[in-house]
Design an enzyme around this catalytic site. Structure first.
Site, PDB file in Angstrom:
ATOM      1  N   HIS A  72      -1.944  -5.356  -1.179  1.00 20.06           N
ATOM      2  CA  HIS A  72      -3.366  -5.295  -0.779  1.00 20.06           C
ATOM      3  C   HIS A  72      -4.069  -4.864  -2.239  1.00 20.06           C
ATOM      4  CE1 HIS A  72      -2.275  -1.000  -2.644  1.00 20.06           C
ATOM      5  NE2 HIS A  72      -1.454  -1.055  -2.194  1.00 20.06           N
ATOM      6  N   ASP A 124      -6.530  -3.386  -2.813  1.00 21.76           N
ATOM      7  CA  ASP A 124      -7.601  -2.077  -2.885  1.00 21.76           C
ATOM      8  C   ASP A 124      -6.954  -1.149  -3.922  1.00 21.76           C
ATOM      9  OD1 ASP A 124      -6.155  -1.740  -0.375  1.00 21.76           O
ATOM     10  OD2 ASP A 124      -7.340   0.391  -0.033  1.00 21.76           O
ATOM     11  N   ASP A 133       0.086  -0.170  -8.063  1.00 19.57           N
ATOM     12  CA  ASP A 133       0.170  -0.119  -6.818  1.00 19.57           C
ATOM     13  C   ASP A 133      -1.096  -0.737  -6.588  1.00 19.57           C
ATOM     14  OD1 ASP A 133      -0.151   0.604  -4.090  1.00 19.57           O
ATOM     15  OD2 ASP A 133      -0.342   2.445  -4.188  1.00 19.57           O
ATOM     16  N   GLU A 144      -6.107  -0.997   2.476  1.00 18.38           N
ATOM     17  CA  GLU A 144      -4.880   0.231   2.396  1.00 18.38           C
ATOM     18  C   GLU A 144      -4.940   1.557   2.074  1.00 18.38           C
ATOM     19  OE1 GLU A 144      -0.419   1.372   1.938  1.00 18.38           O
ATOM     20  OE2 GLU A 144      -1.772   1.180   0.849  1.00 18.38           O
ATOM     21  N   GLU A 145      -5.681   1.965   0.659  1.00 19.30           N
ATOM     22  CA  GLU A 145      -5.134   2.960   0.736  1.00 19.30           C
ATOM     23  C   GLU A 145      -6.060   4.262   1.424  1.00 19.30           C
ATOM     24  OE1 GLU A 145      -3.967   3.825  -1.370  1.00 19.30           O
ATOM     25  OE2 GLU A 145      -3.009   2.404  -2.647  1.00 19.30           O
ATOM     26  N   GLU A 164       5.186  -3.261  -1.994  1.00 18.14           N
ATOM     27  CA  GLU A 164       4.883  -1.861  -2.313  1.00 18.14           C
ATOM     28  C   GLU A 164       5.400  -1.411  -3.060  1.00 18.14           C
ATOM     29  OE1 GLU A 164       1.890   0.023  -1.843  1.00 18.14           O
ATOM     30  OE2 GLU A 164       0.826  -1.232  -0.092  1.00 18.14           O
ATOM     31  N   HIS A 220      -1.264   6.085  -8.284  1.00 17.23           N
ATOM     32  CA  HIS A 220      -2.076   7.200  -7.874  1.00 17.23           C
ATOM     33  C   HIS A 220      -2.452   8.314  -9.140  1.00 17.23           C
ATOM     34  CE1 HIS A 220      -2.098   6.595  -3.295  1.00 17.23           C
ATOM     35  NE2 HIS A 220      -1.515   6.031  -3.865  1.00 17.23           N
TER      36      HIS A 220
HETATM   37 ZN   LIG Z   1      -0.229   0.332  -2.532  1.00 15.98          ZN
END
Ligand SMILES: [Zn+2]
Length: 390
Positions: A75, A77, A108, A142-143, A171, A363
């Site tokens: 991903h 995003d 990520d 995805e998030e 990931e 994150h």
């Molecule tokens: Zn991810």
């Protein structure tokens, strides 16, 4: 528009510079597409909408002929930056300092997308022809909801007769060093939103009222009474967590009519969303069936069921490739912990394994990836392609 540059670190920087907080894209998929087109991929930008969620840009890209079909899924995003002032560098500046590439999405998982593109470019340069097919499934969602992302790309691919044999999801799965841990499954997740209704009254006249909070507490106690399970050889024990309890009573002399709570359960393959809903129904029945003046209703959000892939050919290829690059002979840990990922959709189509950078800052504020890890991951991905098509 950034320049075409297949260096995995430069390419990671180009991607990080796009502030693609879900569902915004801000040019991230164009960076992916322009690089893949330059290698000769057929690119299909896919925008999906509907099903109660926002519109999302995605990309499917494919190259090669008949033969084994290798897919990579990832991903572009990212999650929001939070308090921007807490960041050492602006979160979309992709600044490198002391061997660390900082930025939202650096770990990520934009670096992984960059590494796979670089590895594919090197593989095609070296072998000219692919004895099979390589496809990339890249989503911009995805998030968050994951409604108009990977599941719809997979449906689209299936309708257009693309059948994947194996899929690598990039990931960040590693622990102490790149390649020491892969994921072969994931726990499922379901949230219950309970609402208990009683009868409001004066705390001095409790015989004329029915306290909703007391019955909610009984329900939560019975839910937490004993663990759901002890785990098994592939999974940690399931975890039941109260996320919030809300009564919202601002005074001391009123018995509350309504009390609410949210409970999130991360469950292993000994349960399913359906079996947990039944389990919750039984708990509610036991406590509330005999009560005349209180009742409990709930809604739920079943995000994902758990899954486990029996390790097969892909695991063997990945394991061999990692040890060839790292020089370590031990097989990577086969894990099922952590949150959910889009592998939960891909597992319905083919064997899927997740392998990416070390999972340590995703994150967070000051998310970063070690540049040496990015270089190592690109080498491992290249080795995987080489061993897979050998
Ligand atoms: Zn991810």
């Amino acid at each position: 528009m950034s320049e075409i540059n297949f260096d995995p670190i430069v390419l990671t920087q180009s991607l990080v510079k796009c502030s693609s907080v879900t569902p915004k894209d801000e040019g991230a998929l164009k960076v992916v597409e322009s690089h893949l087109k330059a290698i000769g991929f057929d690119c299909y930008p896919l925008t999906f909408s509907g099903n109660g969620s926002y519109e999302v840009k995605n990309l499917f890209a494919t190259i090669g002929n008949n033969g084994k079909h290798f897919a990579y899924a990832g991903h572009t995003d990212v999650v929001p930056v939070g308090n921007e002032n807490s960041w050492k560098f602006p979160p979309f500046s992709a600044t490198i300092e002391d061997g660390r590439l900082y930025g939202r999405g650096s770990e990520d998982m934009k670096s992984s997308v960059a590494c796979f593109i670089s590895a594919t470019k090197r593989y095609i340069d070296e072998y000219n022809e692919i004895p099979g097919k390589i496809s990339l499934i890249i989503t911009g969602d995805e998030e968050r909801d994951s409604v108009n992302g990977t599941p719809k790309i997979l449906e689209w691919a299936s309708k257009n007769n693309y059948k994947f044999d194996h899929c690598l999801v990039g990931e960040p799965t590693s622990k102490n060093e790149v390649g020491d841990k892969v994921k072969i499954g994931r726990r499922g997740s379901i949230s219950f939103f309970f609402q208990v209704k009683g009868i409001q009254g004066h705390t001095a006249n409790s015989h004329l009222a029915e306290n909703s909070a007391h019955h909610l507490v009984s329900l939560l106690n019975s839910i937490l009474e004993k663990p759901l399970d002890e785990g098994n050889e592939n999974f940690l024990p399931s975890s039941v967590q109260i996320a919030t309890i809300d009564i919202g009573n601002t005074v001391q002399n009123v018995i509350p009519e309504l009390s609410k709570a949210t409970v999130n359960i991360r469950f292993n393959d000994m349960h399913s969303s359906d079996s947990l809903i039944q389990w919750v129904n039984d708990k509610i029945e036991k406590i509330f069936a005999k009560l005349e003046n209180a009742s409990c209703t709930y809604t739920y959000d079943a995000n994902a069921d758990s899954f486990l892939n029996k390790p097969g050919l892909l695991y063997d290829v990945i394991s061999k490739s990692i040890s060839e690059i790292t020089g370590k002979n031990s097989n990577p840990e086969k894990a099922t912990d952590g949150g959910t990922s889009d592998a939960r959709y891909i597992k319905n189509y083919c064997e899927v394994i997740e392998l990416g950078l070390r999972n340590h800052t995703l994150h967070k504020v000051d998310e970063f990836a070690y540049t040496e890890d990015i270089i190592k991951l690109e080498k491992i991905y290249f080795q995987i392609l080489q061993n897979y098509f050998k």
